[in-house]
Design a protein around this motif. Structure first.
Motif, PDB file in Angstrom:
ATOM      1  N   ARG A  50     -41.947 -37.069  65.017  1.00  0.00           N
ATOM      2  CA  ARG A  50     -40.776 -36.997  65.903  1.00  0.00           C
ATOM      3  C   ARG A  50     -40.232 -38.399  66.189  1.00  0.00           C
ATOM      4  N   ARG A  51     -41.133 -39.374  66.366  1.00  0.00           N
ATOM      5  CA  ARG A  51     -40.678 -40.742  66.664  1.00  0.00           C
ATOM      6  C   ARG A  51     -40.113 -41.444  65.445  1.00  0.00           C
ATOM      7  N   ASN A  52     -40.735 -41.242  64.267  1.00  0.00           N
ATOM      8  CA  ASN A  52     -40.379 -42.018  63.092  1.00  0.00           C
ATOM      9  C   ASN A  52     -39.363 -41.338  62.180  1.00  0.00           C
ATOM     10  N   ARG A  53     -39.239 -40.022  62.251  1.00  0.00           N
ATOM     11  CA  ARG A  53     -38.319 -39.318  61.358  1.00  0.00           C
ATOM     12  C   ARG A  53     -37.164 -38.633  62.091  1.00  0.00           C
ATOM     13  N   LEU A  54     -37.360 -38.270  63.340  1.00  0.00           N
ATOM     14  CA  LEU A  54     -36.349 -37.490  64.059  1.00  0.00           C
ATOM     15  C   LEU A  54     -35.765 -38.256  65.231  1.00  0.00           C
ATOM     16  N   SER A  55     -35.852 -39.573  65.203  1.00  0.00           N
ATOM     17  CA  SER A  55     -35.253 -40.418  66.234  1.00  0.00           C
ATOM     18  C   SER A  55     -34.362 -41.447  65.544  1.00  0.00           C
ATOM     19  N   THR A  66     -28.825 -28.846  69.725  1.00  0.00           N
ATOM     20  CA  THR A  66     -29.539 -27.576  69.695  1.00  0.00           C
ATOM     21  C   THR A  66     -31.037 -27.803  69.789  1.00  0.00           C
ATOM     22  N   LYS A  67     -31.687 -27.029  70.627  1.00  0.00           N
ATOM     23  CA  LYS A  67     -33.144 -27.091  70.741  1.00  0.00           C
ATOM     24  C   LYS A  67     -33.771 -26.245  69.636  1.00  0.00           C
ATOM     25  N   CYS A  68     -34.649 -26.858  68.847  1.00  0.00           N
ATOM     26  CA  CYS A  68     -35.320 -26.168  67.755  1.00  0.00           C
ATOM     27  C   CYS A  68     -36.829 -26.381  67.878  1.00  0.00           C
ATOM     28  N   HIS A  69     -37.565 -25.810  66.929  1.00  0.00           N
ATOM     29  CA  HIS A  69     -39.025 -25.885  66.969  1.00  0.00           C
ATOM     30  C   HIS A  69     -39.539 -26.309  65.595  1.00  0.00           C
ATOM     31  N   MET A  70     -40.415 -27.316  65.596  1.00  0.00           N
ATOM     32  CA  MET A  70     -40.964 -27.864  64.353  1.00  0.00           C
ATOM     33  C   MET A  70     -42.377 -27.335  64.138  1.00  0.00           C
ATOM     34  N   PHE A  71     -42.563 -26.624  63.041  1.00  0.00           N
ATOM     35  CA  PHE A  71     -43.882 -26.127  62.626  1.00  0.00           C
ATOM     36  C   PHE A  71     -44.563 -27.198  61.789  1.00  0.00           C
ATOM     37  N   ILE A  72     -45.837 -27.488  62.090  1.00  0.00           N
ATOM     38  CA  ILE A  72     -46.590 -28.498  61.341  1.00  0.00           C
ATOM     39  C   ILE A  72     -47.931 -27.913  60.909  1.00  0.00           C
ATOM     40  N   PHE A  73     -48.217 -28.036  59.626  1.00  0.00           N
ATOM     41  CA  PHE A  73     -49.501 -27.643  59.036  1.00  0.00           C
ATOM     42  C   PHE A  73     -50.100 -28.912  58.453  1.00  0.00           C
ATOM     43  N   ARG A  74     -51.289 -29.319  58.938  1.00  0.00           N
ATOM     44  CA  ARG A  74     -51.895 -30.601  58.534  1.00  0.00           C
ATOM     45  C   ARG A  74     -53.319 -30.391  58.051  1.00  0.00           C
ATOM     46  N   GLY A 117     -43.918 -28.089  67.758  1.00  0.00           N
ATOM     47  CA  GLY A 117     -43.396 -29.133  68.632  1.00  0.00           C
ATOM     48  C   GLY A 117     -41.900 -28.946  68.826  1.00  0.00           C
ATOM     49  N   GLU A 118     -41.431 -29.207  70.033  1.00  0.00           N
ATOM     50  CA  GLU A 118     -40.005 -29.074  70.315  1.00  0.00           C
ATOM     51  C   GLU A 118     -39.243 -30.288  69.795  1.00  0.00           C
ATOM     52  N   VAL A 119     -38.085 -30.037  69.192  1.00  0.00           N
ATOM     53  CA  VAL A 119     -37.203 -31.108  68.724  1.00  0.00           C
ATOM     54  C   VAL A 119     -35.762 -30.702  69.021  1.00  0.00           C
ATOM     55  N   TYR A 120     -34.904 -31.691  69.136  1.00  0.00           N
ATOM     56  CA  TYR A 120     -33.473 -31.445  69.326  1.00  0.00           C
ATOM     57  C   TYR A 120     -32.730 -31.941  68.097  1.00  0.00           C
ATOM     58  N   VAL A 121     -31.779 -31.116  67.628  1.00  0.00           N
ATOM     59  CA  VAL A 121     -31.029 -31.395  66.412  1.00  0.00           C
ATOM     60  C   VAL A 121     -29.549 -31.166  66.705  1.00  0.00           C
ATOM     61  N   VAL A 122     -28.688 -31.996  66.132  1.00  0.00           N
ATOM     62  CA  VAL A 122     -27.246 -31.801  66.248  1.00  0.00           C
ATOM     63  C   VAL A 122     -26.799 -30.950  65.057  1.00  0.00           C
ATOM     64  N   LEU A 123     -26.593 -29.647  65.302  1.00  0.00           N
ATOM     65  CA  LEU A 123     -26.179 -28.706  64.271  1.00  0.00           C
ATOM     66  C   LEU A 123     -24.697 -28.404  64.436  1.00  0.00           C
ATOM     67  N   ASN A 124     -23.916 -28.725  63.408  1.00  0.00           N
ATOM     68  CA  ASN A 124     -22.469 -28.505  63.460  1.00  0.00           C
ATOM     69  C   ASN A 124     -21.843 -29.118  64.704  1.00  0.00           C
ATOM     70  N   GLY A 125     -22.344 -30.292  65.085  1.00  0.00           N
ATOM     71  CA  GLY A 125     -21.784 -30.989  66.226  1.00  0.00           C
ATOM     72  C   GLY A 125     -22.301 -30.535  67.574  1.00  0.00           C
ATOM     73  N   VAL A 126     -23.266 -29.611  67.604  1.00  0.00           N
ATOM     74  CA  VAL A 126     -23.797 -29.076  68.858  1.00  0.00           C
ATOM     75  C   VAL A 126     -25.275 -29.457  68.986  1.00  0.00           C
TER      76      VAL A 126
END
Length: 558
Positions: A261-266, A153-161, A142-151
């Motif tokens: 993504r909604r509960n941990r990365l927002s 950045t588009k990253c990718h979240m791997f999930i194994f369930r 899943g695609e996620v956006y993260v602020v890395l060093n103030g920038v």
């Protein structure tokens, strides 16, 4: 407020017991006489008539709408009618001026689903599934956006369930290439302590599938390295149908992507590095063990404890998830990997080395020995340079250090501290630019065998006594390491005694000679001795003048 059934019961009782008329019953119960007559006729209140609204205006045009929706069953997906387009056609072709958009929209929403089912294009009913413990799992990105060093950045979240318990492993990588795909599997297997025994469900990811073989069920052409990986760990893949049609086949992990993504990365998480963020995610996963999925009786952690024994055991050896490459080291002592340059020790210039390209790092090997390790750079083109790889070259060419890229990167990362800067400046003042820089390089070489904190303490101690020598820094660093080790290993009752010990420090005699002789340096007592004198030797010279050398006399011989 009493219900209509209770009202009818009261009316019928009053009429039966007291014999009241219809008018009297209507006055007593404050209702219309029509309601009284309905109560006397039947104990059950009549049903309410549904509100007709304005949908009756749509009746003459329903056949035309159905024809458009049936036409859509064979039309391209992006050229099907919307409710707004249907309304426009009804106005243009059928003169439906009095129809509103909401009336058409509500009818189209229901009727389109019915027509799709009749045409066999979509099945609206989902059959609940049971998943045996330890048998199945699902994987997705899943695609996620993260602020890395103030920038941002588009990253990718791997999930194994795991399908039975819902226990999930989440990791964020800068890419969703095959190395991230494999590394995510390995970490999930290690954390869960086993492998599903039946299969793992996937989309048709390019990291695993090179081509979908249409017309032959779920047969796929797989990537050779992916085949090697799943054969090594001993599990089978289950590939879902291509496109949206296969999304429901791994609905558990699809829902997990959205929930996490909604509960941990927002809002967007802020971190210095992905390693820091993934450590934070590990703590969140521990908290999720106490969460219940929907209406389950047990928590995720409790279901996982039941599922854990049913997982297949892990192999004894570890699989290297990195993509193996063999680039040649250029004249700048760098290798190029995926359009990004990474430094290696200068002794490998002109040789080919083995590189393991992993999701988060790049590891360079000489045989089985790791000679360089870098955090993976996502930006292209980019570079990662380490000052340590150039120290032997800079020892012979000290003038290249001040303007070198390696030094600039070391300053940016904080590896080249203010203590190093101060030592370098003092060393150049005393020893000159070239020799002073060489002393600094000798100090930097100490980092290969000693802890950075000890070296920092050694530099501080050396500068405190005015000694700009790498040997002095090494002695003080080892002394600091020894004192730290003894302080950590000793018991609490000896800490006071350790604090009373007087630690002897290296003293710069050069500085002592240049400063005021009466000054006390590094705890030494003042030197009260008189200055040396040669007056005694001057007296000998005077005697030599009074008795010049000549032939020996008899008196002297005797």
């Amino acid at each position: 407020m009493e219900s209509r059934v209770e009202l009818f019961a009261q009316i019928r009782r009053d009429a039966r017991v007291e014999g009241l008329s219809v008018r009297a019953l209507a006055v007593r119960h404050r209702v219309h006489r029509r309601t009284v007559r309905q109560a006397l006729e039947s104990a059950s209140p009549p049903g309410r008539k549904p509100r007709q609204g304005v949908s009756w205006r749509l009746e003459p045009f329903k056949a035309a709408i159905d024809a458009m929706l049936i036409e859509d069953t064979t039309a391209p997906r992006k050229q099907r009618h919307t409710a707004r387009r249907i309304l426009a056609r009804l106005i243009e072709e059928h003169g439906a001026q009095e129809l509103s958009y909401s009336t058409v929209r509500d009818y189209v929403r229901v009727r389109r689903a019915q027509i799709d089912v009749e045409a066999g294009r979509r099945v609206e009913v989902f059959v609940p599934q049971e998943h045996a413990p330890g048998a199945e799992a699902e994987v997705d990105f899943g695609e996620v956006y993260v602020v890395l060093n103030g920038v941002k950045t588009k990253c990718h979240m791997f999930i194994f369930r795991l399908s039975h318990s819902g226990r999930a492993i989440h990791r964020i990588y800068p890419t969703q290439a095959q190395e991230a795909f494999l590394e995510g599997h390995i970490e999930a297997f290690n954390i869960l302590g086993g492998i599903p025994t039946k299969h793992i469900r996937y989309d048709n990811l390019t990291s695993a599938v090179t081509a979908v073989v249409f017309g032959q069920g779920r047969q796929r052409q797989e990537n050779d390295r992916w085949v090697l990986f799943r054969s090594f760990y001993g599990f089978d893949p289950f590939y879902c149908q291509p496109g949206i049609a296969g999304a429901h086949e791994k609905g558990g992990v699809e829902g997990e992507v959205g929930w996490f993504r909604r509960n941990r990365l927002s809002p967007m998480p802020v971190a210095e590095s992905l390693d820091e963020l993934n450590d934070r995610i590990r703590a969140w996963e521990a908290q999720d063990d106490f969460r219940r999925i929907n209406d389950r009786i047990r928590t995720i952690g409790q279901d996982f404890e039941i599922e854990r024994p049913f997982l297949a055991s892990l192999p004894a050896e570890q699989f290297d998830p990195g993509l193996v490459l063999n680039p040649r080291v250029d004249r700048s002592s760098m290798v190029t990997v995926r359009m990004v340059k990474y430094s290696v020790p200068a002794r490998f210039i002109g040789r080919r080395v083995r590189v393991s390209l992993r999701a988060s790092e790049v590891v360079v090997f000489d045989g089985r020995t790791v000679v360089a390790r870098h955090q993976r750079v996502a930006a292209r083109p980019g570079q990662s340079v380490q000052l340590d790889h150039y120290l032997e070259v800079l020892k012979t060419k000290p003038g290249a250090l001040p303007g070198s890229t390696a030094l600039a990167r070391a300053r940016e990362s904080g590896a080249f501290t203010n203590a190093h800067e101060a030592f370098w400046a003092a060393s150049r003042r005393v020893n000159g630019d070239a020799e002073g820089t060489r002393e600094l390089i000798d100090v930097l070489l100490l980092h290969r065998s000693m802890d950075a904190g000890d070296i920092y303490a050694g530099i501080t101690a050396a500068l405190g006594v005015g000694a700009v020598s790498a040997d002095v820094v090494a002695v003080e660093a080892r002394r600091h390491a020894t004192a730290s080790f003894r302080g950590g290993a000793g018991s609490d009752r000896h800490r006071g005694a350790q604090g009373e010990l007087k630690v002897q420090r290296v003293v710069s005699l050069t500085r002592r000679r240049l400063m005021d002789p009466a000054a006390v340096i590094a705890g030494l007592p003042a030197d009260a001795r008189p200055l040396p004198s040669v007056s005694a030797y001057d007296e000998l010279l005077a005697k030599r003048t009074e008795h010049p050398a000549g032939p020996a006399s008899k008196e002297n011989i005797s």
